[in-house]
Design an enzyme around this catalytic site. Structure first.
Site, PDB file in Angstrom:
ATOM      1  N   SER A  92       0.792  -1.005   0.148  1.00  0.00           N
ATOM      2  CA  SER A  92      -0.031   0.074  -0.290  1.00  0.00           C
ATOM      3  C   SER A  92       1.046   1.287  -0.112  1.00  0.00           C
ATOM      4  O   SER A  92       1.696   1.400  -1.019  1.00  0.00           O
ATOM      5  CB  SER A  92      -0.988  -0.056   1.165  1.00  0.00           C
ATOM      6  OG  SER A  92      -1.986   0.810   1.162  1.00  0.00           O
ATOM      7  N   ASP A 110     -10.302  -3.859  -4.800  1.00  0.00           N
ATOM      8  CA  ASP A 110      -9.459  -2.791  -4.268  1.00  0.00           C
ATOM      9  C   ASP A 110      -9.512  -1.521  -4.884  1.00  0.00           C
ATOM     10  O   ASP A 110      -9.198  -1.304  -6.260  1.00  0.00           O
ATOM     11  CB  ASP A 110      -8.155  -3.298  -3.896  1.00  0.00           C
ATOM     12  CG  ASP A 110      -7.079  -2.411  -3.173  1.00  0.00           C
ATOM     13  OD1 ASP A 110      -7.605  -1.422  -2.738  1.00  0.00           O
ATOM     14  OD2 ASP A 110      -5.988  -2.648  -3.401  1.00  0.00           O
ATOM     15  N   HIS A 143      -7.974  -4.944  -0.212  1.00  0.00           N
ATOM     16  CA  HIS A 143      -6.909  -4.431   0.191  1.00  0.00           C
ATOM     17  C   HIS A 143      -6.507  -4.819   1.692  1.00  0.00           C
ATOM     18  O   HIS A 143      -7.354  -4.997   2.485  1.00  0.00           O
ATOM     19  CB  HIS A 143      -7.057  -2.883   0.172  1.00  0.00           C
ATOM     20  CG  HIS A 143      -5.925  -2.091   0.448  1.00  0.00           C
ATOM     21  ND1 HIS A 143      -5.136  -1.635  -0.835  1.00  0.00           N
ATOM     22  CD2 HIS A 143      -5.150  -1.479   1.364  1.00  0.00           C
ATOM     23  CE1 HIS A 143      -4.094  -1.107  -0.132  1.00  0.00           C
ATOM     24  NE2 HIS A 143      -4.017  -0.832   1.144  1.00  0.00           N
TER      25      HIS A 143
END
Length: 307
Positions: free
Chosen positions: A155, A246, A276
């Site tokens: 991320s 996501d 995610h």
């Protein structure tokens, strides 16, 4: 593929326990929410065992050094950057993620507690990433022992890993980017497709951007925040893993495609049914555990090919 049913139940549970969303609570409360989800819920018997774990400092930042249980000679050294939207997350929230990577790759990992917004807005974290990777690269002999330096992150951490790799392309030999943020200001279809209902929402990403860019105003296509717009030629081989459900999916896959178009060897995989954060959701979803193992195997294979 349909959303993994175990993750669907997990989403409902998290939303019920979370109460107010992160943009309606204080920064300390938002950080505590993440720790409750990722740290407080880990039972001692579930901690992934590795050879040794030592808290230290790297280039003036808190760090955690992980060594594999067994190593026949020198091994690669990997710098890991945690996710959390550049405003939360720490060495503890991603401890299990890194432990699994150490176990599955046999490499030494150095996990970094970089500076967070809003106390330290962009470009502080990006500057930390470059400085840390350079520092570790100067000390490979005393860390993993081999000449292989790699970076990894998920991320926001995947964003920092990609930025550091671009800045230090002559020194970094491989990178692992898991559902990375690569285009912070650009529109992507997955933001509309998965805007709500999958924990990381479009509204949350807008809030994150407001914190991260609360200092210096960024140019729209600055590679120091959006690596998709950087010079990709000559970058090292890369594993890019995305999740089907996501908001960051499309920009991660766009980065994989751009790397490939620039002549970089890319192992890109979209994990069906995943959301995610699946790297740390294996305790509630066997499918997420399998996806995590797949990511780690791909990175292990890449490291072995250049060791």
């Amino acid at each position: 593929m349909a959303l993994d049913p175990d993750l669907a139940a997990f989403i409902v549970d998290v939303e019920a326990r979370r109460g107010r969303p992160v943009w309606e609570v204080s920064i300390p409360e938002a950080r505590a929410q993440m720790r409750a989800l990722r740290v407080d819920s880990v039972r001692p018997e579930d901690v992934v065992q590795v050879g040794a774990v030592t808290d230290s400092a790297v280039a003036g930042l808190p760090a955690r050094l992980y060594r594999p249980a067994e190593a026949d000679g020198p091994v690669p050294t990997v710098v890991y950057f945690h996710g959390g939207g550049w405003f939360r997350g720490d060495l503890d929230t991603h401890d299990q993620v890194v432990r699994r990577l150490v176990r599955d790759t046999g490499a030494v990992f150095v996990s970094i507690d970089y500076r967070l917004a809003p106390e330290h807005p962009w470009p502080a974290a990006a500057e930390d990433a470059v400085r840390v990777v350079s520092w570790v690269g100067d000390r490979l002999a005393e860390l993993g022992g081999s000449e292989v330096l790699a970076v990894a992150g998920d991320s926001a951490g995947g964003n920092l890993a990609a930025i550091a790799t671009q800045a230090l392309r002559e020194r970094v030999h491989a990178q692992l980017l898991v559902y990375p943020a690569t285009d912070l200001l650009g529109p992507h279809a997955s933001y509309d497709e998965f805007a709500t209902g999958y924990l990381l929402t479009a509204e949350m990403t807008d809030y994150i951007s407001s914190l991260y860019f609360s200092g210096e105003a960024p140019a729209p296509e600055d590679a120091r925040h959006s690596p998709l717009y950087g010079d990709l030629a000559g970058l090292p081989p890369t594993v890019v893993a995305t999740a089907e459900y996501d908001v960051l999916r499309d920009e991660g896959e766009a980065y994989a495609a751009a790397l490939s178009a620039a002549g970089v060897h890319v192992d890109a995989v979209r994990h069906p049914g995943m959301i995610h954060g699946f790297l740390d959701q294996g305790h509630v979803s066997p499918a997420a555990a399998a996806a995590t193992s797949d990511v780690n195997r791909r990175f292990a294979r890449l490291l072995a090919s250049i060791s």
